[in-house]
Write a protein that holds these residues in place. Structure first.
Motif, short mmCIF file in Angstrom:
data_model
loop_
_atom_site.label_atom_id
_atom_site.label_comp_id
_atom_site.label_asym_id
_atom_site.label_seq_id
_atom_site.Cartn_x
_atom_site.Cartn_y
_atom_site.Cartn_z
N LYS A 315 0.82 -1.20 0.00
CA LYS A 315 0.00 0.00 0.00
C LYS A 315 0.86 1.26 0.00
O LYS A 315 0.60 2.22 -0.74
CB LYS A 315 -0.92 -0.01 1.23
N MET A 316 1.91 1.28 0.83
CA MET A 316 2.78 2.45 0.90
C MET A 316 3.52 2.69 -0.42
O MET A 316 3.66 3.83 -0.87
CB MET A 316 3.79 2.29 2.04
N ILE A 317 3.97 1.62 -1.05
CA ILE A 317 4.67 1.76 -2.33
C ILE A 317 3.71 2.28 -3.40
O ILE A 317 4.03 3.20 -4.17
CB ILE A 317 5.28 0.41 -2.75
N GLU A 318 2.51 1.70 -3.42
CA GLU A 318 1.53 2.08 -4.44
C GLU A 318 1.03 3.51 -4.25
O GLU A 318 0.81 4.24 -5.23
CB GLU A 318 0.35 1.11 -4.40
N ARG A 319 0.89 3.93 -2.99
CA ARG A 319 0.32 5.25 -2.73
C ARG A 319 1.38 6.35 -2.60
O ARG A 319 1.05 7.48 -2.26
CB ARG A 319 -0.55 5.20 -1.46
N HIS A 320 2.63 5.99 -2.85
CA HIS A 320 3.69 6.99 -2.88
C HIS A 320 4.43 6.94 -4.22
O HIS A 320 5.64 6.72 -4.26
CB HIS A 320 4.69 6.77 -1.73
N PRO A 321 3.70 7.13 -5.31
CA PRO A 321 4.35 7.10 -6.63
C PRO A 321 5.37 8.22 -6.80
O PRO A 321 6.24 8.12 -7.65
CB PRO A 321 3.17 7.24 -7.60
N HIS A 322 5.26 9.27 -5.98
CA HIS A 322 6.23 10.36 -6.04
C HIS A 322 7.56 9.97 -5.39
O HIS A 322 8.56 10.67 -5.56
CB HIS A 322 5.67 11.61 -5.35
N VAL A 323 7.56 8.85 -4.67
CA VAL A 323 8.80 8.33 -4.05
C VAL A 323 9.30 7.10 -4.81
O VAL A 323 10.47 7.00 -5.15
CB VAL A 323 8.57 7.97 -2.57
N PHE A 324 8.38 6.16 -5.10
CA PHE A 324 8.77 4.90 -5.72
C PHE A 324 8.47 4.87 -7.23
O PHE A 324 8.76 3.87 -7.88
CB PHE A 324 8.05 3.74 -5.04
#
Length: 483
Positions: A315-324
């Motif tokens: 969830k964190m990876i998917e919802r942080h496209p500006h990071v990942f």
């Protein structure tokens, strides 16, 4: 491109050469050693085997990364001219070999010949070595996963600083006085020696080089005072086992829900009081609830702790496209906008009312009300400020009063009053649950002060009238304000 043969020399002399590697060395059209500072060079010279080294390239490089890159380019260039045999201490772990493989075309003709690795030599010297051992280069240990119950071999302790970093990493979970095996060697002959030292002396040795290694035995959980997440899972599994704790075995998802809520509030209290010791202690209690719920689910074939960690990481990876990913978000506002858009898309929400209805009913009513109000505020359906919202509180309070005076059921109006108070909290930037929790704690504290004052006066609370108790209550309140 001509054939590239990569061979493992090991870290000793000719006694540790395999027949395949020796044949490759003798038949090489062009033999290149990563370094001439190796005990095998004496054998090569004795056998009149011509070789060249990359020592000059190493001396000219600013750091290991530059050397690895330059070495790879040089070796590939050599292979354009003639077949090359490249000799390193351990082909499986050598960084120049990894760099060569990364730069070679997919059609390149490469052969790798293994040999007696330095790790094999070290483990052969440790009498108590177990069949299952993790192997890490010292430079990689800091970011490597490590289970303290597993034996560990750390190689390439090339400096005191490197050894100190490894010691600190290991002492995060292991006792500082645990006995480890230190392996040292003679660079000229490759001969190794092994001796026992306590872990805290790992960075207090007279010298270090690429042959220095340390064997660290595994330590059972009950022999340690520091624990990780895997240990917690083991503890909970043991508690829930048939021969574990009767109380813990009886618990269900539903029965321990109050504990999850209570521990969360106790952590909140510790944060607000800036009590660091209680913060990590209470957070541990919260983590216990996560582990317990996961173990109960695992026993029923529903999910396990790995599903929990996978879900949140995904969830964190998917919802942080500006990071990942490639999405741009320079401000917190942009981040939240992207987050909400992703949630609406994933959950199939087509309107703002859908988004409000989707707010979890598992939240406390106060917190759920606040979240619903925030979604309404996104489209401008909101008060301008907390003062305006406070006027609505008075209005709703009057309606509750009217219901009480007329004998009507006041529940709906009381709900509206709560909802209005939540609006004030939100516009003040306050969490209504925390505000109410703090008010309850303050009430208990003041009631205790009043009760103690009554006792000190030789009286009993139960014997006083409300107006008499108010005298002590107000006196305690004024004393608190003066402090």
């Amino acid at each position: 491109m001509n054939r590239l043969t990569i061979v493992t020399l090991g870290t000793g002399g000719e006694a540790f050469l395999t027949r395949g590697v020796e044949h490759a060395l003798r038949s090489a059209k062009r033999l290149v050693l990563r370094t001439g500072r190796h005990p095998m060079t004496a054998f090569l010279q004795q056998e009149n085997i011509t070789y060249e080294t990359l020592d000059a390239l190493y001396d000219a490089s600013e750091d290991f990364d530059a050397f690895n890159c330059d070495a790879a380019k040089k070796l590939i260039q050599m292979c354009e001219e003639t077949p090359v045999c490249y000799a390193v201490s351990d082909a499986a772990f050598d960084t120049t070999v990894a760099a060569v493989r990364a730069q070679l075309p997919g059609s390149a003709d490469v052969t790798v010949l293994p040999g007696v690795s330095h790790a094999s030599r070290c483990l052969a010297m440790v009498e108590a070595a177990t069949p299952s051992v993790r192997l890490y280069a010292a430079s990689e240990l800091d970011k490597a996963p490590h289970s303290p119950e597993e034996a560990l071999l750390v190689t390439e302790l090339f400096s005191r600083t490197c050894a100190g970093d490894c010691k600190l990493k290991l002492m995060e979970l292991l006792p500082e006085d645990i006995c480890i095996q230190l392996i040292t060697g003679d660079e000229a002959t490759g001969e190794l020696t092994c001796r026992e030292i306590p872990l805290y002396e790992l960075d207090r040795q007279p010298g270090y080089d690429h042959l220095t290694a340390a064997y660290v035995p595994g330590v059972p959980m009950l022999n340690r005072s520091r624990y990780n997440m895997n240990d917690l899972v083991q503890v909970v599994t043991r508690l829930r086992a048939p021969d574990g704790c009767p109380w813990d075995r009886e618990q269900t998802h539903e029965s321990i829900l109050p504990d999850l809520l209570e521990e969360s509030y106790e952590y909140i209290q510790a944060v607000r009081e800036e009590d660091i010791d209680h913060m990590y202690d209470e957070l541990g209690d919260v983590l216990l609830q996560v582990a317990m719920q996961s173990e109960i689910a695992h026993e029923h074939g529903e999910f396990d702790i790995l599903d929990v960690t996978s879900a949140i990481c995904g969830k964190m990876i998917e919802r942080h496209p500006h990071v990942f990913g490639q999405v741009k978000a320079d401000t917190s506002e942009q981040v939240l906008e992207n987050w909400e858009a992703l949630k609406r898309q994933q959950r199939g929400l087509h309107s703002h009312a859908d988004a409000m209805a989707n707010v979890s009913t598992g939240l406390s009513p106060l917190l759920r009300a606040s979240k619903v109000q925030k979604k309404a505020a996104k489209v401008g359906f909101d008060f301008d400020n907390a003062q305006d919202a406070l006027k609505k509180v008075y209005e709703e309070a009057d309606e509750v009063k009217e219901n009480l005076e007329s004998g009507k059921d006041p529940e709906e109006e009381i709900g509206d009053l709560f909802f209005s108070v939540v609006n004030v909290c939100r516009l003040c930037g306050k969490n209504p649950d925390i505000a109410l929790f703090s008010a309850v704690e303050k009430f208990i504290s003041r009631f205790r002060d009043m009760e103690n004052a009554v006792k000190n006066a030789g009286k009993c609370v139960e014997d006083l009238t409300l107006s008499e108790m108010d005298v002590y209550w107000d006196a305690g309140k004024q004393n608190k304000q003066r402090l």
